[in-house]
Design a protein around this motif. Sequence first.
Motif, PDB file in Angstrom:
ATOM      1  N   GLU A 150     -11.662  -9.523  29.946  1.00  8.62           N
ATOM      2  CA  GLU A 150     -11.168  -9.157  31.260  1.00  8.62           C
ATOM      3  C   GLU A 150     -12.080  -8.349  32.009  1.00  8.62           C
ATOM      4  OE1 GLU A 150      -6.396  -9.127  31.149  1.00  8.62           O
ATOM      5  OE2 GLU A 150      -7.336  -7.348  30.073  1.00  8.62           O
ATOM      6  N   SER A 151     -13.472  -8.680  31.855  1.00  8.50           N
ATOM      7  CA  SER A 151     -14.431  -8.099  32.511  1.00  8.50           C
ATOM      8  C   SER A 151     -14.613  -8.002  33.992  1.00  8.50           C
ATOM      9  CB  SER A 151     -15.599  -8.347  31.898  1.00  8.50           C
ATOM     10  OG  SER A 151     -16.072  -9.677  32.134  1.00  8.50           O
ATOM     11  N   GLU A 152     -15.291  -7.275  34.542  1.00 12.83           N
ATOM     12  CA  GLU A 152     -15.833  -7.457  35.869  1.00 12.83           C
ATOM     13  C   GLU A 152     -16.737  -8.624  36.072  1.00 12.83           C
ATOM     14  OE1 GLU A 152     -15.260  -5.637  38.680  1.00 12.83           O
ATOM     15  OE2 GLU A 152     -14.317  -3.725  38.100  1.00 12.83           O
ATOM     16  N   PRO A 153     -16.723  -9.334  37.341  1.00 12.11           N
ATOM     17  CA  PRO A 153     -17.582 -10.494  37.298  1.00 12.11           C
ATOM     18  C   PRO A 153     -19.117 -10.104  37.422  1.00 12.11           C
ATOM     19  CG  PRO A 153     -15.824 -10.656  38.993  1.00 12.11           C
ATOM     20  CD  PRO A 153     -15.727  -9.280  38.125  1.00 12.11           C
ATOM     21  N   GLY A 154     -19.938 -10.664  36.485  1.00 14.29           N
ATOM     22  CA  GLY A 154     -21.053 -10.152  36.565  1.00 14.29           C
ATOM     23  C   GLY A 154     -21.497  -9.134  35.807  1.00 14.29           C
ATOM     24  N   ALA A 155     -20.564  -8.714  34.632  1.00 13.23           N
ATOM     25  CA  ALA A 155     -20.702  -7.552  34.022  1.00 13.23           C
ATOM     26  C   ALA A 155     -21.992  -8.043  32.947  1.00 13.23           C
ATOM     27  CB  ALA A 155     -19.366  -7.538  32.920  1.00 13.23           C
ATOM     28  N   HIS A 156     -22.359  -6.758  32.498  1.00 11.52           N
ATOM     29  CA  HIS A 156     -23.825  -6.631  31.532  1.00 11.52           C
ATOM     30  C   HIS A 156     -23.269  -7.174  30.212  1.00 11.52           C
ATOM     31  CE1 HIS A 156     -26.220  -5.114  34.683  1.00 11.52           C
ATOM     32  NE2 HIS A 156     -25.362  -3.959  34.980  1.00 11.52           N
ATOM     33  N   SER A 158     -22.442 -10.002  27.358  1.00 15.26           N
ATOM     34  CA  SER A 158     -21.167 -11.219  27.072  1.00 15.26           C
ATOM     35  C   SER A 158     -19.855 -10.846  27.323  1.00 15.26           C
ATOM     36  CB  SER A 158     -21.655 -11.680  25.506  1.00 15.26           C
ATOM     37  OG  SER A 158     -22.793 -12.250  25.300  1.00 15.26           O
ATOM     38  N   SER A 159     -19.337 -11.607  27.902  1.00 13.16           N
ATOM     39  CA  SER A 159     -17.919 -11.283  28.493  1.00 13.16           C
ATOM     40  C   SER A 159     -16.971 -12.573  28.449  1.00 13.16           C
ATOM     41  CB  SER A 159     -17.770 -10.595  29.581  1.00 13.16           C
ATOM     42  OG  SER A 159     -18.412 -11.255  30.781  1.00 13.16           O
ATOM     43  N   VAL A 160     -16.030 -12.365  28.439  1.00 13.29           N
ATOM     44  CA  VAL A 160     -14.715 -13.504  28.664  1.00 13.29           C
ATOM     45  C   VAL A 160     -13.684 -12.835  29.610  1.00 13.29           C
ATOM     46  CG1 VAL A 160     -13.568 -12.864  26.646  1.00 13.29           C
ATOM     47  CG2 VAL A 160     -13.331 -15.214  28.001  1.00 13.29           C
ATOM     48  N   ARG A 161     -13.440 -13.666  30.718  1.00 12.41           N
ATOM     49  CA  ARG A 161     -12.428 -13.249  31.735  1.00 12.41           C
ATOM     50  C   ARG A 161     -11.615 -14.164  32.342  1.00 12.41           C
ATOM     51  NH1 ARG A 161     -14.424 -14.296  36.986  1.00 12.41           N
ATOM     52  NH2 ARG A 161     -13.020 -12.392  37.897  1.00 12.41           N
ATOM     53  N   VAL A 162     -10.780 -13.998  33.038  1.00  9.96           N
ATOM     54  CA  VAL A 162      -9.820 -14.860  33.792  1.00  9.96           C
ATOM     55  C   VAL A 162     -10.309 -14.606  35.286  1.00  9.96           C
ATOM     56  CG1 VAL A 162      -7.561 -15.565  34.384  1.00  9.96           C
ATOM     57  CG2 VAL A 162      -8.237 -15.718  32.276  1.00  9.96           C
ATOM     58  N   ASP A 163     -10.281 -15.663  36.135  1.00  9.17           N
ATOM     59  CA  ASP A 163     -10.372 -15.362  37.681  1.00  9.17           C
ATOM     60  C   ASP A 163      -9.233 -14.945  38.178  1.00  9.17           C
ATOM     61  OD1 ASP A 163     -10.719 -15.427  40.323  1.00  9.17           O
ATOM     62  OD2 ASP A 163     -11.677 -17.488  40.386  1.00  9.17           O
ATOM     63  N   ASP A 164      -8.813 -13.619  38.144  1.00  9.19           N
ATOM     64  CA  ASP A 164      -7.529 -12.894  38.469  1.00  9.19           C
ATOM     65  C   ASP A 164      -7.533 -13.222  40.142  1.00  9.19           C
ATOM     66  OD1 ASP A 164      -6.079 -12.066  36.374  1.00  9.19           O
ATOM     67  OD2 ASP A 164      -7.842 -10.819  35.908  1.00  9.19           O
ATOM     68  N   SER A 294      -0.394 -18.301  34.187  1.00  7.94           N
ATOM     69  CA  SER A 294      -0.789 -18.394  32.746  1.00  7.94           C
ATOM     70  C   SER A 294      -2.002 -18.282  32.506  1.00  7.94           C
ATOM     71  CB  SER A 294      -0.435 -19.891  32.207  1.00  7.94           C
ATOM     72  OG  SER A 294      -0.783 -19.883  30.802  1.00  7.94           O
ATOM     73  N   GLN A 295      -2.439 -17.219  31.718  1.00  8.45           N
ATOM     74  CA  GLN A 295      -3.887 -16.938  31.051  1.00  8.45           C
ATOM     75  C   GLN A 295      -3.975 -17.488  29.713  1.00  8.45           C
ATOM     76  OE1 GLN A 295      -5.673 -13.207  32.452  1.00  8.45           O
ATOM     77  NE2 GLN A 295      -3.600 -12.375  32.019  1.00  8.45           N
ATOM     78  N   VAL A 322     -18.181 -16.069  30.384  1.00  5.95           N
ATOM     79  CA  VAL A 322     -17.140 -17.026  30.255  1.00  5.95           C
ATOM     80  C   VAL A 322     -16.125 -16.871  30.976  1.00  5.95           C
ATOM     81  CG1 VAL A 322     -15.787 -18.775  28.666  1.00  5.95           C
ATOM     82  CG2 VAL A 322     -17.906 -18.001  27.866  1.00  5.95           C
ATOM     83  N   SER A 323     -15.651 -17.673  32.263  1.00  4.00           N
ATOM     84  CA  SER A 323     -14.639 -17.508  32.926  1.00  4.00           C
ATOM     85  C   SER A 323     -13.637 -18.711  32.918  1.00  4.00           C
ATOM     86  CB  SER A 323     -15.257 -17.393  34.378  1.00  4.00           C
ATOM     87  OG  SER A 323     -14.065 -16.993  35.370  1.00  4.00           O
ATOM     88  N   PHE A 324     -12.450 -18.331  32.693  1.00  4.79           N
ATOM     89  CA  PHE A 324     -11.308 -19.517  32.843  1.00  4.79           C
ATOM     90  C   PHE A 324     -10.710 -19.182  33.835  1.00  4.79           C
ATOM     91  CE2 PHE A 324     -11.725 -18.347  28.198  1.00  4.79           C
ATOM     92  CZ  PHE A 324     -12.042 -19.496  27.618  1.00  4.79           C
ATOM     93  N   THR A 325      -9.959 -20.418  34.439  1.00  8.93           N
ATOM     94  CA  THR A 325      -9.143 -20.459  35.897  1.00  8.93           C
ATOM     95  C   THR A 325      -7.701 -20.621  35.406  1.00  8.93           C
ATOM     96  OG1 THR A 325     -10.961 -21.804  36.924  1.00  8.93           O
ATOM     97  CG2 THR A 325      -8.631 -21.677  37.664  1.00  8.93           C
ATOM     98  N   PRO A 326      -6.998 -19.579  35.867  1.00 11.55           N
ATOM     99  CA  PRO A 326      -5.472 -19.650  35.289  1.00 11.55           C
ATOM    100  C   PRO A 326      -4.985 -20.641  35.883  1.00 11.55           C
ATOM    101  CG  PRO A 326      -5.885 -18.130  37.406  1.00 11.55           C
ATOM    102  CD  PRO A 326      -7.193 -18.367  36.778  1.00 11.55           C
ATOM    103  N   THR A 327      -3.661 -20.977  35.568  1.00 13.97           N
ATOM    104  CA  THR A 327      -2.676 -22.092  36.301  1.00 13.97           C
ATOM    105  C   THR A 327      -1.347 -21.454  36.350  1.00 13.97           C
ATOM    106  OG1 THR A 327      -2.113 -22.659  33.636  1.00 13.97           O
ATOM    107  CG2 THR A 327      -4.163 -23.878  34.816  1.00 13.97           C
ATOM    108  N   LEU A 328      -0.410 -22.121  37.215  1.00 12.27           N
ATOM    109  CA  LEU A 328       0.657 -21.975  37.492  1.00 12.27           C
ATOM    110  C   LEU A 328       1.597 -22.774  36.516  1.00 12.27           C
ATOM    111  CD1 LEU A 328       2.103 -19.889  39.448  1.00 12.27           C
ATOM    112  CD2 LEU A 328       2.848 -21.879  40.828  1.00 12.27           C
ATOM    113  N   VAL A 329       2.718 -22.017  36.132  1.00 10.99           N
ATOM    114  CA  VAL A 329       3.680 -22.472  35.264  1.00 10.99           C
ATOM    115  C   VAL A 329       4.986 -22.676  36.114  1.00 10.99           C
ATOM    116  CG1 VAL A 329       4.748 -22.726  32.987  1.00 10.99           C
ATOM    117  CG2 VAL A 329       2.634 -22.171  32.850  1.00 10.99           C
ATOM    118  N   GLU A 330       5.580 -23.689  36.486  1.00 11.35           N
ATOM    119  CA  GLU A 330       6.638 -23.501  37.415  1.00 11.35           C
ATOM    120  C   GLU A 330       8.040 -23.473  36.529  1.00 11.35           C
ATOM    121  OE1 GLU A 330       6.417 -26.210  40.684  1.00 11.35           O
ATOM    122  OE2 GLU A 330       4.492 -25.901  40.989  1.00 11.35           O
TER     123      GLU A 330
END
Length: 336
Positions: A150-156, A158-164, A294-295, A322-330
Motif C-alpha cells: 500500500e505504498s506511495e506511487p513511485g516509492a523507492h 520494491s512495492s505492491v499497491r492498489v490504485d486507491d 474490492s482489493q 506492482v499496482s493493482f486496479t480495484p473493482t466494484l462488487v455490487e
Amino acid sequence: MAGGRLVSMKDVARRAGVSVGTVSNVLNRPEIVSGDRRERVEAAISELGYVRNDAARQLKLGQSRTVGAIVLDSANPFYGQLVGGIEGAAEDSQLMVIAGSTGNREQRERLYLSLFEEQRVRGILLASTGGSAELVAAIRGRGTPVVLVESEPGAHGSSVRVDDIAGGRIAVEHLAGLGRRRIGVVAARQDLRQVADRLRGARAAAEAAGIGFEVIEAEDLSVLAGRTVGEAVVARPRAERPDAVFCVNDLLAVGVLQAFAFRHQVAVPEEIALVGYDDIAFARSTVVPLTSVSQPADLMGRTALALLEEEIASPEAPPRQVSFTPTLVERESTIG
C-alpha cells in the motif's frame, strides 16, 4: 532437557560416542555420514530430546527463514486477508511469518522495524503510516530488504499497491450512475495515503458528474466510529441528508449501516445508498449486503513476498512496483 538445562550438541555427541562435527553433519548433511554413526546420533537425539537452535544456525549462515510483516490495523479484516496471503506464500517456500500491527501509529511502526532488523529477519513487508521513510531507507542500506505494501506511487524500492484514487472514483461514479446527487464521504485519518487517495478519487468523480460532495469526518476507521457518524446523519432533517454515502473502508460502512438500520430509520438503498471499501468477508453478510470496492488482499500479500524473494535472489536488480486496479462488487446496499 539434561539436568534441567537444554540438551546441547555436545550432549548428543557424548551419548552417541562421536564428535560434535559428526552430530552437525547428521543434522545438516546426513548423506556424508556412515549409516552406523547416523543411527547412533539419531538415537541419541531421540533419547535426549535434543532440539537444534535453528535461529542461531541461520544467523551464523546469514540465511534467516523468518519474514517480518507490519500492518496498519489488525482489527481490520482486510489486513488479516493480506497477512493470510503472505503466510500462504511463505508456507510454500518453507518460511515463517511474524506479523505486527501498528494501530496506525508511527511510533509503533518504527519500533517494529527496529526490532525486526535486530532479529536479523529475512526481510520486512511493510504497510506504512508514511512516517518512517528515513528509517526504512537506513534498514535497506544496512542489508535488510523492505517491500512496501500500500505504498506511495513511485516509492523507492520494491512495492505492491492498489490504485486507491481509481477506487474512490469508481465508488462515486457508481453512485452517480444510479442517479444519486448528494454524496457524503465518511473518512478518518486523512494523513494516511490510502484514505487521502480514496478521497481524491471520490471528489474528482463527483466534480466530473456535477453532483454534491461532502466529507463527513469520523473519529477513526472503526465500526463504532461509523455508527456514530450514521447516527449524526439520521439526526439531520431528511432534506439535509445525503442520498448516498461512500465510506473509505468497510468497517466504517458497517457502522453507518447499523445506525441506519436501527429502528428502520433509514431505508438502504431506497433513501440512502451505501458503498464501502476493501470488500471484507463480512460485507456480503451484513443486514443489507454491502456494495464495496474490492482489493485483492490475498494476491497483494503473495506478491509482496514474491518481490522480497526476488530482491534477495538478485539484490542488484532494479526494484519493481506492482499496482493493482480495484473493482466494484455490487450488492443490495446500492442496487436494492
